[in-house]
Design a protein around this motif. Sequence first.
Motif: not given
Lengths: 284, 66
Positions: A210, A212-216, A227, A249-252, B1-2, B4-7, B51-52
Motif C-alpha cells: 500500500c 502508493h495507495e494508503l488505507p484511511a 510512503h 505525496l499523500s497529504l493524509d 483506500m484514500s 488523495d495523491h497530489h502532483g 509539495h510539502p
Amino acid sequence: MKAPDLALQPDAVHAKVRTLPALPQAVVELRSALRREDVAIDELATTISHDQALTAKTLRLANSSFYGVTGRVSSIRDAINILGLRTVATVATTAVVISSFDRTACTGFDFDGFWRHALATAFCAQELAAATRLDAEAAFSAGLMHDIGRLALATYFPLELSQTIDWAARHDVHSLEAERLMLNTDHAMVGGLIAEHWHFAPAIAEAIRCHHELPAHTGATLADLVHVADNMTHALDLSGLDEDMVPPLSLDAWQRVALTPQQAQRTFERTERQARSVRESLTV
Amino acid sequence: MSNDHHGATVPGQPPAGPAAPTATPRIASPDDVRERLAYLFRASLQEGRLHPLFHLIQQYRLEEHA
C-alpha cells in the motif's frame, strides 16, 4: 498517446513469485526470535553460523562504518552481543534480500540505483519511526523491501518492464502510472505477494503493498512511514539516477506522520549519512 | 483506500505546461540546487501544486551551501 497493452496475467505473476526461494531457515529463525522472550542466543548464533554465505554477508555489513564497530565483529555471537539481536536480524535480512535477486538484463532498469534507493528508504523509514514511536526495525524492513516488486518485474518480466520504463521516460510520467497502464498491475501489488511468500509480518506486507495507495487511518502506520520515506529519499536525490522524480505525496499520510521542521531536517541529515556509510559495504 | 495523491501527471499524456527543466549533474552551487530540485519535483510543479517537502528540502540543501 495510448500506452501499449502488455497486461500481465495474474496467474503468471503468482507463479513467478512462487519460484522465489524461501528465506534461509537461519533468517526465519532470527526474525521469529524477535517475537519471543525465551531466546537461546547461543543456539541461534550456532544456527546462523552454519549458513556460511549468510554469515559472511552479515559480518561484512555489521562491520561497515555505519554501525561504528568496524573490524570488531568477527562472529555471529559477537554481532549479537555488540549490535543486539534486532539489529543482527535486520542486517541478515538485508543481506539475504539483496542477494536473492541477480543483476537483471532489463534494459533501462538500474540495479545499483534500485538498491541505493531501497537502502536510503529503509534508513529514512527507521528515522521516521523514531519520530512517530513506531517499530524501527519493522520500518527498516518495510523500507528496504518497499519496491521489491519492481525488482521482481525486472527479473521475471524484463521485456515488459523495459517497455514501461521507456514509455514513462518518453512521456515523463511516474513509473507507477506506466506500470498500471501497460501491465495492468504495479510493483506495489507484486511486492505484496512477495512479502506474503516470505511470511513477513502483516504490517510490513501491508506497507509494501500500500505504499502508493494508503488505507484511511486515524494514526500513522508503517505504510505511511514508507510512503513519506519514499518521497523523501527521491527528494534527497539518493538513488543517483539523473532522471529521478519525486512521486505524488499523500497529504493524509504526511499529516499523520506529522513531522516538525526540526524532525524533518534531522531525518534528512541522518538518512544521507547512513545511506552513504552502509552503501560501501554492499557495493551498491 | 484514500485517493488523495497530489502532483501526479495525467496518465497517457505528455507533461503539460512549460517545458520541464532538464536533468543536471550532481549538485555544485545554489543555482544547481534550485535547478535540480525543480527537476526532481517536476510532477507536482507542472500540476501547480505545492509539495510539502519542496521547501524543507530546498532549505536543507541551501544551508549546505551557506
